[in-house]
Design an enzyme around this catalytic site. Structure first.
Site, PDB file in Angstrom:
ATOM      1  N   LYS A  48       0.558  -1.176   0.029  1.00 21.65           N
ATOM      2  CA  LYS A  48      -0.089   0.085   0.041  1.00 21.65           C
ATOM      3  C   LYS A  48       0.842   1.323  -0.018  1.00 21.65           C
ATOM      4  CE  LYS A  48      -2.256  -0.875   3.613  1.00 21.65           C
ATOM      5  NZ  LYS A  48      -1.631  -2.175   4.245  1.00 21.65           N
ATOM      6  N   ARG A  74      -9.304   1.168   9.678  1.00 20.04           N
ATOM      7  CA  ARG A  74      -8.680  -0.119  10.101  1.00 20.04           C
ATOM      8  C   ARG A  74      -9.656  -0.952  10.803  1.00 20.04           C
ATOM      9  NH1 ARG A  74      -3.017   0.617   9.013  1.00 20.04           N
ATOM     10  NH2 ARG A  74      -1.776  -1.020   9.477  1.00 20.04           N
ATOM     11  N   ARG A 115      11.778  -6.014   4.920  1.00 17.71           N
ATOM     12  CA  ARG A 115      11.824  -4.739   4.523  1.00 17.71           C
ATOM     13  C   ARG A 115      12.700  -3.811   5.275  1.00 17.71           C
ATOM     14  NH1 ARG A 115       5.980  -1.722   4.439  1.00 17.71           N
ATOM     15  NH2 ARG A 115       6.146  -2.143   6.671  1.00 17.71           N
ATOM     16  N   ARG A 164      11.940  -1.468  10.607  1.00 21.53           N
ATOM     17  CA  ARG A 164      11.012  -0.995  11.659  1.00 21.53           C
ATOM     18  C   ARG A 164      10.862  -1.938  12.832  1.00 21.53           C
ATOM     19  NH1 ARG A 164       5.648   0.573   7.747  1.00 21.53           N
ATOM     20  NH2 ARG A 164       4.763  -0.189   9.625  1.00 21.53           N
ATOM     21  N   ARG A 191       0.165  -8.424  13.580  1.00 18.89           N
ATOM     22  CA  ARG A 191      -0.249  -7.299  12.810  1.00 18.89           C
ATOM     23  C   ARG A 191      -1.395  -7.909  11.606  1.00 18.89           C
ATOM     24  NH1 ARG A 191       4.392  -4.570  10.337  1.00 18.89           N
ATOM     25  NH2 ARG A 191       3.058  -3.013   9.199  1.00 18.89           N
TER      26      ARG A 191
HETATM   27  P1  AMP Z   1       1.309   0.754   8.850  1.00 18.94           P
HETATM   28  O1  AMP Z   1       2.393   1.700   8.461  1.00 18.94           O
HETATM   29  O2  AMP Z   1       0.018   1.128   7.993  1.00 18.94           O
HETATM   30  O3  AMP Z   1       1.238  -0.732   8.694  1.00 18.94           O
HETATM   31  O4  AMP Z   1       0.973   1.152  10.331  1.00 18.94           O
HETATM   32  C1  AMP Z   1       1.879   0.818  11.243  1.00 18.94           C
HETATM   33  C2  AMP Z   1       1.048   0.612  12.824  1.00 18.94           C
HETATM   34  O5  AMP Z   1       0.516   2.078  12.955  1.00 18.94           O
HETATM   35  C3  AMP Z   1      -0.051  -0.118  12.695  1.00 18.94           C
HETATM   36  O6  AMP Z   1       0.583  -1.581  13.060  1.00 18.94           O
HETATM   37  C4  AMP Z   1      -0.673   0.350  13.904  1.00 18.94           C
HETATM   38  O7  AMP Z   1      -0.278   0.038  15.199  1.00 18.94           O
HETATM   39  C5  AMP Z   1      -0.404   1.930  13.773  1.00 18.94           C
HETATM   40  N1  AMP Z   1      -1.714   2.301  12.953  1.00 18.94           N
HETATM   41  C6  AMP Z   1      -1.650   2.740  11.486  1.00 18.94           C
HETATM   42  N2  AMP Z   1      -3.085   2.975  10.977  1.00 18.94           N
HETATM   43  C7  AMP Z   1      -3.788   2.869  11.966  1.00 18.94           C
HETATM   44  C8  AMP Z   1      -5.295   3.375  12.191  1.00 18.94           C
HETATM   45  N3  AMP Z   1      -5.820   3.588  11.299  1.00 18.94           N
HETATM   46  N4  AMP Z   1      -5.956   2.961  13.448  1.00 18.94           N
HETATM   47  C9  AMP Z   1      -4.879   2.353  14.495  1.00 18.94           C
HETATM   48  N5  AMP Z   1      -3.697   2.222  14.499  1.00 18.94           N
HETATM   49  C10 AMP Z   1      -3.072   2.399  13.288  1.00 18.94           C
END
Ligand code: AMP
Length: 216
Positions: free
Chosen positions: A13, A88, A127, A160, A171
């Protein structure tokens, strides 16, 4: 153009959001990136988010929805945006629906970028990213030219915290339980389009452009 990108973590994404943002001149609103920035700056919100992000759990909805509501009212979102990683869960999706209604706005597409568990795990654990410019690499599929240094800005690449295998597994579970129900939510609204995320970044982008330009 207002878009949502959904799909498991590691489906690509972030890479696609960057390409869409460049081609169609709309900002990429990534909640994950916003949390990582706040965590890096150690703001009170960042310190709170870290407790959840490092475990692979969702940050509480009140924090997340408030953050997105503010961001979407900024000037650069006037002509559209890409939501990468939001909503989410169904509470966030309902909150977004309400916000859009109050602004008299609608969504154009929800793109579901799909990928198998095996591919997601391999993509995430391999990654590496550049904390300075945000460039993303993969140890096997897209290694940097010089060992663990960013091709663009020579900064050290990092993994990360939440890309470590134990967190990745959580996740994925969180995605299946909380985020996957959104596919039905947006399918019923006639907004959902499926994209095969197991192709190369360039191939996925071609498919996305076809959908956005009404050719598919
Ligand atoms: P991502 O980079 O989108 O994979 O997001 C990394 C982390 O940020 C996720 O595993 C969550 O802990 C937090 N996070 C990102 N977007 C959301 C969301 N919409 N709601 C809650 N937590 C989020």
């Amino acid at each position: 153009m207002r878009l949502i990108l959904v799909g498991p973590p590691g489906a690509g994404k972030g890479s696609q959001a960057k390409l869409i943002s460049e081609k169609y001149h709309i900002p990429n609103v990534s909640t994950g990136a916003m949390f990582r920035k706040a965590m890096g700056e150690q703001t009170p919100m960042g310190q709170k988010a870290k407790l959840y992000v490092d475990r692979g759990d969702l940050v509480p909805d009140d924090v997340t929805v408030g953050l997105v509501a503010e961001r979407l009212q900024e000037e650069d979102c006037k002509n559209g945006y890409i939501l990468d990683g939001f909503p989410r869960n169904t509470f966030q999706a309902d909150s977004l629906t309400e916000l859009l209604k109050s602004w008299n706005q609608g969504l154009d597409h929800v793109l579901n970028i799909s990928s198998s568990d095996e591919m997601v795990i391999s993509r995430l654990t391999g990654r590496r990213s550049c904390p300075r410019c945000g460039a993303i690499y993969h140890l096997a599929n897209k290694p940097p030219q010089r060992d663990m240094l960013c091709d663009n800005c020579s900064n050290d690449l990092v993994q990360r915290n939440d890309d470590r295998e134990e967190t990745v597994v959580n996740r994925l579970q969180v995605y299946k339980k909380q985020t996957e129900p959104l596919l039905k939510y947006y399918r019923e609204q006639g907004l959902l389009r499926n994209i095969n995320g197991e192709q190369s970044i360039a191939e996925v982008f071609v498919d996305i452009c076809q959908v956005l330009e009404g050719k598919r």
